[in-house]
Design a protein around this motif. Structure first.
Motif, PDB file in Angstrom:
ATOM      1  N   LEU A 118       0.803  -1.222   0.000  1.00 20.59           N
ATOM      2  CA  LEU A 118       0.000   0.000   0.000  1.00 20.59           C
ATOM      3  C   LEU A 118       0.843   1.283   0.000  1.00 20.59           C
ATOM      4  CD1 LEU A 118      -3.098  -0.778   2.261  1.00 20.59           C
ATOM      5  CD2 LEU A 118      -3.032  -0.339  -0.200  1.00 20.59           C
ATOM      6  N   PRO A 119       1.925   1.373   0.806  1.00 20.52           N
ATOM      7  CA  PRO A 119       2.740   2.600   0.723  1.00 20.52           C
ATOM      8  C   PRO A 119       3.318   2.832  -0.665  1.00 20.52           C
ATOM      9  CG  PRO A 119       3.267   1.372   2.718  1.00 20.52           C
ATOM     10  CD  PRO A 119       2.402   0.481   1.884  1.00 20.52           C
ATOM     11  N   ALA A 120       3.750   1.771  -1.339  1.00 15.39           N
ATOM     12  CA  ALA A 120       4.290   1.913  -2.691  1.00 15.39           C
ATOM     13  C   ALA A 120       3.206   2.342  -3.669  1.00 15.39           C
ATOM     14  CB  ALA A 120       4.929   0.598  -3.150  1.00 15.39           C
ATOM     15  N   VAL A 121       2.016   1.770  -3.520  1.00 17.23           N
ATOM     16  CA  VAL A 121       0.892   2.151  -4.385  1.00 17.23           C
ATOM     17  C   VAL A 121       0.546   3.621  -4.167  1.00 17.23           C
ATOM     18  CG1 VAL A 121      -1.543   1.748  -4.887  1.00 17.23           C
ATOM     19  CG2 VAL A 121      -0.023  -0.190  -4.492  1.00 17.23           C
ATOM     20  N   ALA A 122       0.497   4.044  -2.916  1.00 16.54           N
ATOM     21  CA  ALA A 122       0.176   5.434  -2.612  1.00 16.54           C
ATOM     22  C   ALA A 122       1.244   6.381  -3.154  1.00 16.54           C
ATOM     23  CB  ALA A 122       0.023   5.619  -1.105  1.00 16.54           C
ATOM     24  N   ALA A 123       2.524   6.005  -3.018  1.00 10.74           N
ATOM     25  CA  ALA A 123       3.606   6.846  -3.533  1.00 10.74           C
ATOM     26  C   ALA A 123       3.535   6.946  -5.052  1.00 10.74           C
ATOM     27  CB  ALA A 123       4.959   6.276  -3.101  1.00 10.74           C
ATOM     28  N   ALA A 124       3.251   5.830  -5.720  1.00 11.27           N
ATOM     29  CA  ALA A 124       3.130   5.852  -7.183  1.00 11.27           C
ATOM     30  C   ALA A 124       1.951   6.719  -7.613  1.00 11.27           C
ATOM     31  CB  ALA A 124       2.963   4.427  -7.715  1.00 11.27           C
ATOM     32  N   ALA A 125       0.818   6.600  -6.910  1.00 10.29           N
ATOM     33  CA  ALA A 125      -0.347   7.423  -7.241  1.00 10.29           C
ATOM     34  C   ALA A 125      -0.047   8.907  -7.039  1.00 10.29           C
ATOM     35  CB  ALA A 125      -1.544   7.009  -6.388  1.00 10.29           C
ATOM     36  N   ALA A 126       0.711   9.233  -5.993  1.00 10.45           N
ATOM     37  CA  ALA A 126       1.076  10.627  -5.763  1.00 10.45           C
ATOM     38  C   ALA A 126       1.981  11.152  -6.876  1.00 10.45           C
ATOM     39  CB  ALA A 126       1.771  10.767  -4.404  1.00 10.45           C
TER      40      ALA A 126
END
Length: 542
Positions: free
Chosen positions: A189-197
């Motif tokens: 989830l942190p990686a997904v959130a960082a990519a989305a940002a």
């Protein structure tokens, strides 16, 4: 008497002096145009306050549209990329190189080419859909452009996860889906959130896609800055819109750094073991994801190629003949030649300044190192349109010999891609053992000799990869170059944008042909980068 090793890798006068290079380069090419914008905003005869400028331009509506379309693009990119992430992270796929090229190519394509490709797709094979221009078309193009961001970021984290946690959950009776939801997903989830940002950040400064596909129906802060500054020459309004956009971009950058800093999953030296597609359920799943990837990533490219060969509904090379001649008013061959030469020059400048900045970031401690590295990364946080607009004002005050220099465009292109070079080179430099530099220093080697004989051989592949990406991004730069191009310095992306803005089938055919040529150059560069990538990863493990 014991000889103490010289700590060559931890600063020193030579390294501190090297920090002056990125500082000077960034001050001249980044801070100077921004200062020109700020000065013009407050000294212009029609100068107004920020609040007045924002009211005149309906800035809050533009801000809402910019942030809304960027957020929607980020969410859609995560959804579309999710199956591709699973495939690239967990399956040992034959033809993985072709899939990596297919995933990476859209991200490095010039945005103007992507706009043309989707115009060809939405007015051709998908003409029956109620989406031809406007927000829907822009969202589709943004997803196409940014799927690679999600795939690269999340796949890299997934491949480093410790598989034993998943195995432990399965041994306790959890199904594969339950184990993924309880063990793997929270760590991703942190990686997904960082990519989305990151996708959100890129979409807030999107210009070429919105200009071509928005078709006047969609205006964002980026396009309105261009309209106010170049279309109406309302300098204060354009400057204050740039300030508002800069605040949005800084917020997106801060969010990206916060989310990226939370990525602390349990890692394994062996990494996640890829599965071979040797069962029918897995083969069917792989086939479905491959079709999914081709539908999203290959369809626009194929549509563009076919449209360039059928400009009037018949097979023809008319677009290419028009492009190579003077029928469009400008020589496509001349634009291609200038694009390639300016991109090569930009690559050389970016590699030089970016490598020095990376060395500064890794070796120099204290305020000098932080300032040099921070200033070099700053261009990532401002739009190319704002930067280009600042150059218009700055060059108007410079001597004609300087303003008309053919080096201005390569320098601006280099400035935009330097953060990428730093991001690829600095981690590789940090992995070079300090004892090797110390041993070379004890034997009498100076800082330059140490870098050439110790550092350079170990970072040559990341450096080559950085050079390849710098070339591709420079040759496709559209936002800032649009402001600076003249008749003898028209790049291919600028020519494509010009042709798309002109009426007539001949101009459209030439724009399609020019887009295919630029696509082919970008694809060749990405292929070379990907061919070197496995060797780069192997070298890093050693």
């Amino acid at each position: 008497m014991t000889t103490q090793p010289v700590r060559s890798g931890r600063g020193g006068p030579a390294a501190a002096l090297g920090a002056a290079i990125p500082l000077l380069f960034t001050a001249l090419l980044f801070l100077a145009p921004l200062a020109a914008l700020a000065h013009r905003a407050v000294t212009d005869a029609d100068a107004v306050s920020a609040v007045t400028a924002w009211q005149r331009t309906d800035a809050w509506h533009l801000l809402a549209v910019t942030a809304g379309q960027a957020a929607a693009s980020a969410a859609l990119a995560v959804v579309v990329a999710a199956p591709i992430v699973w495939l690239t992270a967990t399956v040992a796929l034959p033809g993985a190189l072709a899939l990596r090229v297919l995933v990476t190519l859209p991200f490095v394509l010039p945005t103007v080419v992507v706009g043309v490709a989707f115009r060809a797709l939405l007015n051709g094979p998908l003409a029956a859909l109620p989406v031809d221009t406007g927000l829907g078309a822009v969202l589709l193009a943004h997803v196409f452009l940014n799927v690679a961001v999600v795939v690269r970021v999340v796949t890299g984290v997934w491949q480093q996860l410790d598989p034993q946690a998943m195995a432990a959950a399965r041994s306790l009776g959890a199904s594969r889906l339950r184990a993924f939801a309880d063990v793997v997903a929270p760590r991703l989830l942190p990686a997904v959130a960082a990519a989305a940002a990151l996708v959100f950040l890129f979409c807030t400064t999107s210009f070429g896609v919105i200009v071509i596909l928005g078709d006047g129906k969609l205006s964002t802060l980026e396009t309105e800055i261009y309209q106010q500054g170049i279309g109406y020459f309302r300098i204060p309004e354009a400057v204050w819109l740039s300030v508002l956009q800069l605040l949005l971009v800084v917020a997106a950058l801060a969010l990206t750094r916060i989310l990226a800093g939370r990525q602390r999953p349990a890692l394994s030296d062996r990494g996640w073991p890829p599965a071979r597609p040797d069962t029918w359920p897995l083969r069917c799943a792989v086939a479905a994801v491959v079709v999914w990837a081709l539908a999203w990533l290959a369809t626009p490219i194929v549509s563009l190629l076919l449209r360039s060969l059928r400009p009037g509904g018949r097979w023809s090379l008319a677009g290419y003949r028009l492009l190579l001649g003077e029928a469009t008013g400008q020589s496509g061959a001349g634009s291609l030649w200038y694009s390639v030469t300016s991109a090569v020059a930009a690559m050389a400048i970016a590699l030089t300044v970016g490598t020095v900045a990376a060395v500064t970031l890794v070796r120099v401690r204290g305020a000098v190192g932080a300032l040099a590295a921070g200033l070099s990364i700053l261009p990532l946080g401002i739009s190319a349109v704002t930067l280009g607009f600042g150059y218009v004002l700055l060059t108007a005050e410079l001597p004609r010999e300087v303003a008309a220099s053919p080096l201005i465009i390569p320098c601006v292109q280099a400035l935009i891609v330097i953060p990428l070079v730093i991001g690829l080179v600095a981690p590789a430099l940090a992995q070079v053992p300090a004892r090797r530099r110390d041993a070379a220093a004890v034997l009498g080697a100076g800082p330059v000799r140490i870098f050439c004989t110790v550092d350079l051989p170990m970072i040559r592949r990341p450096l080559a990869s950085a050079g390849g990406f710098a070339f591709v991004m420079a040759i496709g730069e559209f936002g800032a170059t649009t402001f600076l191009a003249r008749a003898d310095t028209t790049t291919l992306p600028v020519l494509i944008g010009t042709l798309m803005s002109r009426p007539g089938a001949d101009n459209l055919a030439a724009a399609m042909a020019a887009s295919v040529i630029l696509l082919a150059v970008s694809a060749a560069a990405v292929l070379l980068i990907e061919l070197a990538a496995p060797q780069t990863r192997t070298a890093a493990r050693r």
